[in-house]
Design a protein around this motif. Structure first.
Motif, PDB file in Angstrom:
ATOM      1  N   ALA A  86       1.242  12.338 -10.307  1.00  0.00           N
ATOM      2  CA  ALA A  86       1.870  13.654 -10.445  1.00  0.00           C
ATOM      3  C   ALA A  86       3.161  13.702  -9.623  1.00  0.00           C
ATOM      4  O   ALA A  86       4.172  14.255 -10.056  1.00  0.00           O
ATOM      5  N   ILE A  87       3.146  13.101  -8.456  1.00  0.00           N
ATOM      6  CA  ILE A  87       4.333  13.127  -7.587  1.00  0.00           C
ATOM      7  C   ILE A  87       5.456  12.304  -8.223  1.00  0.00           C
ATOM      8  O   ILE A  87       6.619  12.712  -8.229  1.00  0.00           O
ATOM      9  N   LYS A  88       5.085  11.186  -8.801  1.00  0.00           N
ATOM     10  CA  LYS A  88       6.088  10.291  -9.402  1.00  0.00           C
ATOM     11  C   LYS A  88       6.852  10.984 -10.534  1.00  0.00           C
ATOM     12  O   LYS A  88       8.015  10.691 -10.782  1.00  0.00           O
ATOM     13  N   THR A  89       6.180  11.925 -11.225  1.00  0.00           N
ATOM     14  CA  THR A  89       6.862  12.596 -12.346  1.00  0.00           C
ATOM     15  C   THR A  89       8.075  13.402 -11.867  1.00  0.00           C
ATOM     16  O   THR A  89       8.944  13.740 -12.642  1.00  0.00           O
ATOM     17  N   THR A  90       8.134  13.698 -10.568  1.00  0.00           N
ATOM     18  CA  THR A  90       9.273  14.467 -10.049  1.00  0.00           C
ATOM     19  C   THR A  90      10.430  13.549  -9.663  1.00  0.00           C
ATOM     20  O   THR A  90      11.506  14.027  -9.318  1.00  0.00           O
ATOM     21  N   GLY A  91      10.186  12.234  -9.666  1.00  0.00           N
ATOM     22  CA  GLY A  91      11.227  11.288  -9.267  1.00  0.00           C
ATOM     23  C   GLY A  91      11.199  10.976  -7.780  1.00  0.00           C
ATOM     24  O   GLY A  91      11.937  10.106  -7.305  1.00  0.00           O
ATOM     25  N   ALA A  92      10.346  11.659  -7.028  1.00  0.00           N
ATOM     26  CA  ALA A  92      10.265  11.401  -5.576  1.00  0.00           C
ATOM     27  C   ALA A  92       9.695   9.998  -5.319  1.00  0.00           C
ATOM     28  O   ALA A  92       9.034   9.423  -6.173  1.00  0.00           O
ATOM     29  N   THR A  93       9.980   9.474  -4.132  1.00  0.00           N
ATOM     30  CA  THR A  93       9.453   8.158  -3.737  1.00  0.00           C
ATOM     31  C   THR A  93       8.055   8.350  -3.142  1.00  0.00           C
ATOM     32  O   THR A  93       7.842   9.249  -2.332  1.00  0.00           O
ATOM     33  N   VAL A  94       7.121   7.487  -3.549  1.00  0.00           N
ATOM     34  CA  VAL A  94       5.746   7.609  -3.029  1.00  0.00           C
ATOM     35  C   VAL A  94       5.372   6.372  -2.211  1.00  0.00           C
ATOM     36  O   VAL A  94       5.429   5.246  -2.704  1.00  0.00           O
ATOM     37  N   VAL A  95       4.980   6.625  -0.969  1.00  0.00           N
ATOM     38  CA  VAL A  95       4.453   5.564  -0.103  1.00  0.00           C
ATOM     39  C   VAL A  95       2.979   5.892   0.112  1.00  0.00           C
ATOM     40  O   VAL A  95       2.627   7.046   0.348  1.00  0.00           O
ATOM     41  N   TRP A  96       2.130   4.898  -0.020  1.00  0.00           N
ATOM     42  CA  TRP A  96       0.700   5.153   0.250  1.00  0.00           C
ATOM     43  C   TRP A  96       0.285   4.292   1.437  1.00  0.00           C
ATOM     44  O   TRP A  96       0.460   3.071   1.413  1.00  0.00           O
ATOM     45  N   ARG A  97      -0.212   4.950   2.470  1.00  0.00           N
ATOM     46  CA  ARG A  97      -0.579   4.231   3.688  1.00  0.00           C
ATOM     47  C   ARG A  97      -2.096   4.268   3.861  1.00  0.00           C
ATOM     48  O   ARG A  97      -2.699   5.342   3.910  1.00  0.00           O
ATOM     49  N   CYS A  98      -2.690   3.076   3.938  1.00  0.00           N
ATOM     50  CA  CYS A  98      -4.141   3.012   4.064  1.00  0.00           C
ATOM     51  C   CYS A  98      -4.500   2.587   5.492  1.00  0.00           C
ATOM     52  O   CYS A  98      -4.076   1.538   5.964  1.00  0.00           O
ATOM     53  N   HIS A  99      -5.265   3.411   6.169  1.00  0.00           N
ATOM     54  CA  HIS A  99      -5.624   3.108   7.557  1.00  0.00           C
ATOM     55  C   HIS A  99      -6.887   2.257   7.634  1.00  0.00           C
ATOM     56  O   HIS A  99      -7.211   1.735   8.686  1.00  0.00           O
ATOM     57  N   ALA A 100      -7.615   2.189   6.513  1.00  0.00           N
ATOM     58  CA  ALA A 100      -8.847   1.396   6.506  1.00  0.00           C
ATOM     59  C   ALA A 100      -8.509  -0.025   6.091  1.00  0.00           C
ATOM     60  O   ALA A 100      -7.428  -0.280   5.561  1.00  0.00           O
ATOM     61  N   GLY A 101      -9.430  -0.934   6.338  1.00  0.00           N
ATOM     62  CA  GLY A 101      -9.198  -2.288   5.857  1.00  0.00           C
ATOM     63  C   GLY A 101     -10.149  -3.270   6.501  1.00  0.00           C
ATOM     64  O   GLY A 101     -10.628  -3.057   7.613  1.00  0.00           O
ATOM     65  N   THR A 102     -10.467  -4.316   5.748  1.00  0.00           N
ATOM     66  CA  THR A 102     -11.243  -5.398   6.321  1.00  0.00           C
ATOM     67  C   THR A 102     -10.908  -6.646   5.525  1.00  0.00           C
ATOM     68  O   THR A 102     -10.424  -6.560   4.405  1.00  0.00           O
ATOM     69  N   GLN A 103     -11.156  -7.785   6.163  1.00  0.00           N
ATOM     70  CA  GLN A 103     -10.866  -9.029   5.463  1.00  0.00           C
ATOM     71  C   GLN A 103     -12.154  -9.490   4.795  1.00  0.00           C
ATOM     72  O   GLN A 103     -13.205  -9.492   5.440  1.00  0.00           O
ATOM     73  N   GLY A 104     -12.083  -9.836   3.527  1.00  0.00           N
ATOM     74  CA  GLY A 104     -13.278 -10.324   2.845  1.00  0.00           C
ATOM     75  C   GLY A 104     -14.371  -9.284   2.802  1.00  0.00           C
ATOM     76  O   GLY A 104     -15.495  -9.534   3.229  1.00  0.00           O
ATOM     77  N   GLY A 105     -14.051  -8.090   2.335  1.00  0.00           N
ATOM     78  CA  GLY A 105     -15.031  -6.988   2.305  1.00  0.00           C
ATOM     79  C   GLY A 105     -16.100  -7.134   1.241  1.00  0.00           C
ATOM     80  O   GLY A 105     -17.014  -6.320   1.149  1.00  0.00           O
ATOM     81  N   GLY A 106     -15.998  -8.189   0.413  1.00  0.00           N
ATOM     82  CA  GLY A 106     -17.042  -8.471  -0.583  1.00  0.00           C
ATOM     83  C   GLY A 106     -17.098  -7.438  -1.692  1.00  0.00           C
ATOM     84  O   GLY A 106     -16.123  -6.740  -1.979  1.00  0.00           O
ATOM     85  N   GLU A 107     -18.285  -7.343  -2.275  1.00  0.00           N
ATOM     86  CA  GLU A 107     -18.473  -6.518  -3.464  1.00  0.00           C
ATOM     87  C   GLU A 107     -18.138  -5.047  -3.213  1.00  0.00           C
ATOM     88  O   GLU A 107     -17.527  -4.380  -4.052  1.00  0.00           O
ATOM     89  N   ALA A 108     -18.548  -4.545  -2.050  1.00  0.00           N
ATOM     90  CA  ALA A 108     -18.311  -3.118  -1.752  1.00  0.00           C
ATOM     91  C   ALA A 108     -16.813  -2.829  -1.732  1.00  0.00           C
ATOM     92  O   ALA A 108     -16.345  -1.831  -2.288  1.00  0.00           O
ATOM     93  N   ALA A 109     -16.052  -3.722  -1.116  1.00  0.00           N
ATOM     94  CA  ALA A 109     -14.602  -3.518  -1.049  1.00  0.00           C
ATOM     95  C   ALA A 109     -13.984  -3.661  -2.440  1.00  0.00           C
ATOM     96  O   ALA A 109     -13.144  -2.853  -2.844  1.00  0.00           O
ATOM     97  N   ASP A 110     -14.434  -4.676  -3.197  1.00  0.00           N
ATOM     98  CA  ASP A 110     -13.894  -4.859  -4.560  1.00  0.00           C
ATOM     99  C   ASP A 110     -14.096  -3.588  -5.368  1.00  0.00           C
ATOM    100  O   ASP A 110     -13.229  -3.164  -6.129  1.00  0.00           O
ATOM    101  N   HIS A 111     -15.268  -3.007  -5.212  1.00  0.00           N
ATOM    102  CA  HIS A 111     -15.603  -1.823  -5.994  1.00  0.00           C
ATOM    103  C   HIS A 111     -14.693  -0.646  -5.608  1.00  0.00           C
ATOM    104  O   HIS A 111     -14.174   0.061  -6.476  1.00  0.00           O
TER     105      HIS A 111
END
Ligand code: UDP
Length: 473
Positions: free
Chosen positions: A147-172
């Protein structure tokens, strides 16, 4: 969405913690920020504004400094029902590789997610201009990107979570978010390994958070003040009356800390004065490892000095909005209730009211300062704000060697890293610091300097500026 008022913060506050070189770099950077962002509005959107929610902790001071520079920076938070919050919690846990007990997120959850975000998008879309930049934080906001992109504005998405090799749960969890992230110009994560599997390197940037050294959570309290708050809060023992101590509200107003209205200690009673205290501050989330910490403390009690007590401090959960946290806290208390008497009186659990967030923050500040050792025995952690906060307060920190904590602590120099699966190593490290206070003080001093170098807002602002320049280019 709701708009959160943020008072402008003068850069001079920040400068008081920096050396000349860092101040000059900051000034040059902020001139560049003005040139890049004047005439644009920079919007920050977080799932909630609650203390104890990492993103809100990290963004409020950045928005404040941007406003202090005269830029048009605004902060919005989602309006979301409890069923949305539960989906958000499952996505968060999933990205951390934790399957949780809620099962897979299916069409029903997707409908709720999209429906809630569609109504939230209405507020922002009508105000956006194409030069604007919107920084969305964490999985609950990703679905706003289209919805934001339709206005032409720039969108940055910042994710504070993360893990390496999170397996099936992360893939999902990543599969759930995939279609929303297509519309994002630049994704930001806190370590390179946390890049979503389908986002190319060119569309991803790395940015570590920072702490606000002048907030009620981190501002200097001398030891008398800290002890006074720790006792007035009811977490530490000792008979009142104590003098009411002043604390600074975010709008700069001084208020008096008069204590909490609700008794916060739920297990073990108030911590008796004169004992050495090992403290963990956390949300009531199983990934923070509070249950394991109680277990490890009990099992290794013979390794620790006789006067070592364990203190767990977290927010008092709202059982209606956050049933999962309430249930986890109940589990921790249940575990404490069956500890042998010889251990039980040395394990304390406190849930501090969130009714007044700045009071909660002041209590956390004080408790981190009066503790002999601060620990963070998380099972996974993208970046530990509690670790940075304690290090800033010169506490010797013993933390799990997981995720972003490994970037925060230089093992043996400004803190100690331990394998979260090795309870005996944790107890030994804590015991050494309790028995050798000079070593602990040296480590605490080094920790303070590390945070000054790497995790104050000047570094964060300069890195963010580079990222925004990249996103709008
Ligand atoms: N926190 C708080 N009050 C509490 C418990 C935690 O203000 O009663 C804060 C804590 O000081 C930290 C944040 O909540 O600033 C938690 O951030 P962290 O990165 O440690 O973990 P997250 O909750 O983001 O997973």
């Amino acid at each position: 969405m709701r708009s959160i008022d943020v008072a402008p913060l003068p850069l001079s506050d920040l400068e008081s913690h920096l050396d000349e070189v860092a101040i000059r770099r900051l000034h040059t950077g902020m001139e560049a920020a003005r040139a890049l962002l004047e005439g644009r509005t920079v919007w920050t959107v977080t799932p909630s504004a609650a203390v104890g929610a990492g993103p809100a902790e990290t963004v409020s001071h950045l928005v404040g400094y941007a406003r202090g520079l005269g830029l048009d920076a605004r902060w919005l938070v989602l309006d979301a029902p409890a069923e949305f919050t539960q989906i958000a919690a499952r996505l968060h846990a999933g990205i951390h590789g934790d399957r949780g007990d809620g099962g897979k997120l299916g069409d029903k959850q997707r409908d709720i997610y999209e429906h809630v975000l569609a109504s939230n998008a209405e507020n922002i879309v009508e105000e956006l201009r194409e030069d604007d930049v919107v920084i969305l934080h964490d999985p609950p906001t990703a679905g706003l990107a289209r919805a934001i992109k339709t206005t032409g504005a720039t969108v940055v998405w910042r994710c504070h979570a993360g893990t390496q090799g999170g397996g099936e749960a992360a893939d999902h969890a990543w599969a759930f978010l995939d279609r929303y992230l297509e519309d994002v110009d630049l994704t930001v994560v806190s370590r390179p390994e946390y890049r979503p599997p389908y986002i190319e390197e060119e569309r991803c940037a790395v940015l570590a958070p920072s702490i606000d050294a002048d907030s009620p959570k981190n501002r200097v309290l001398d030891l008398d003040e800290a002890w006074s708050v720790a006792r007035l809060s009811g977490i530490f023992g000792g008979e009142p009356p104590f003098e009411a101590v002043p604390f600074l509200r975010h709008d700069g107003r001084a208020d008096a800390f008069r204590g909490l209205e609700v008794e916060p200690v739920l297990a073990g009673g108030a911590v008796p004065l004169g004992r050495r205290v090992v403290t963990q501050v956390n949300r009531w989330d199983r990934l923070k490892g509070a249950l394991e910490l109680v277990e490890v403390f009990a099992q290794n009690i013979s390794v620790l000095p006789d006067d070592a007590h364990l203190l767990l401090v977290g927010p008092a959960p709202d059982a209606e909005r956050d049933a999962e946290s309430a249930a986890y806290l109940a589990e921790v208390l249940e575990r404490c209730s069956v500890l042998p008497e010889s251990v039980a009186h040395r394990v304390h659990v406190a849930a501090v009211s969130m009714d007044d967030r700045e009071v909660n923050a002041t209590v956390v500040n004080a408790v981190q300062r009066v503790s002999s050792v601060v620990t963070q025995r998380s099972l996974v952690e993208a970046f530990g704000l509690t670790v940075a906060e304690a290090m800033w307060k010169k506490a010797p920190v013993v933390a799990s060697a997981v995720g972003g904590i490994r970037d925060q602590i230089d093992d043996g120099v400004d803190g100690v890293l331990v394998d979260p699966a090795d309870g005996a190593a944790w107890a030994q490290a804590v015991s050494d610091l309790l028995l050798f206070p000079e070593r602990a003080a040296e480590m605490g001093a080094a920790a303070h300097e590390s945070v000054r170098r790497e995790f104050l807002p000047n570094r964060h602002l300069l890195d963010l500026l580079e990222i925004l320049a990249r996103a709008v280019a």
